[in-house]
Motif scaffolding. Sequence first.
Motif, mmCIF file in Angstrom:
data_model
loop_
_atom_site.group_PDB
_atom_site.id
_atom_site.type_symbol
_atom_site.label_atom_id
_atom_site.label_comp_id
_atom_site.label_asym_id
_atom_site.label_seq_id
_atom_site.Cartn_x
_atom_site.Cartn_y
_atom_site.Cartn_z
ATOM 1 N N ALA A 61 10.330 -15.610 -16.643
ATOM 2 C CA ALA A 61 9.275 -15.298 -17.616
ATOM 3 C C ALA A 61 8.862 -16.532 -18.418
ATOM 4 N N ASP A 119 2.879 -11.045 -12.158
ATOM 5 C CA ASP A 119 1.488 -10.701 -12.447
ATOM 6 C C ASP A 119 1.054 -11.277 -13.797
ATOM 7 N N GLY A 120 1.916 -11.205 -14.796
ATOM 8 C CA GLY A 120 1.599 -11.739 -16.115
ATOM 9 C C GLY A 120 1.412 -13.252 -16.079
ATOM 10 N N ARG A 121 2.202 -13.923 -15.288
ATOM 11 C CA ARG A 121 2.080 -15.370 -15.191
ATOM 12 C C ARG A 121 0.802 -15.764 -14.444
ATOM 13 N N GLU A 162 -1.987 -14.105 -14.530
ATOM 14 C CA GLU A 162 -3.092 -13.871 -15.461
ATOM 15 C C GLU A 162 -3.244 -15.045 -16.424
ATOM 16 N N VAL A 163 -2.138 -15.613 -16.844
ATOM 17 C CA VAL A 163 -2.163 -16.734 -17.788
ATOM 18 C C VAL A 163 -2.678 -18.002 -17.104
ATOM 19 N N LYS A 191 5.948 -7.440 -12.595
ATOM 20 C CA LYS A 191 5.259 -7.505 -13.876
ATOM 21 C C LYS A 191 5.248 -8.939 -14.418
ATOM 22 N N ILE A 192 6.374 -9.629 -14.298
ATOM 23 C CA ILE A 192 6.459 -11.022 -14.757
ATOM 24 C C ILE A 192 5.528 -11.910 -13.946
#
Length: 64
Positions: free
Chosen positions: A16, A58-60, A62-63, A55-56
Amino acid sequence: MRSPHVLIDEELDALADPATPIVCSALVQRTLTEMMSDQRITIEEFNHYCGRLNKIVDGRKEVA
């Protein structure tokens, strides 16, 4: 010896962190697969941790 759950949590927490290369997600996935294969975690736990991993990642993405 550390519990499989502690090890997985540590790996997911490290992933993360934006300083950790995203390609390390493959190493986490391999760890999960190996732990499920040798029955250190259950299929339910495997699914839970894979969900967290996705989830991690996908979140990375997006950033980035």
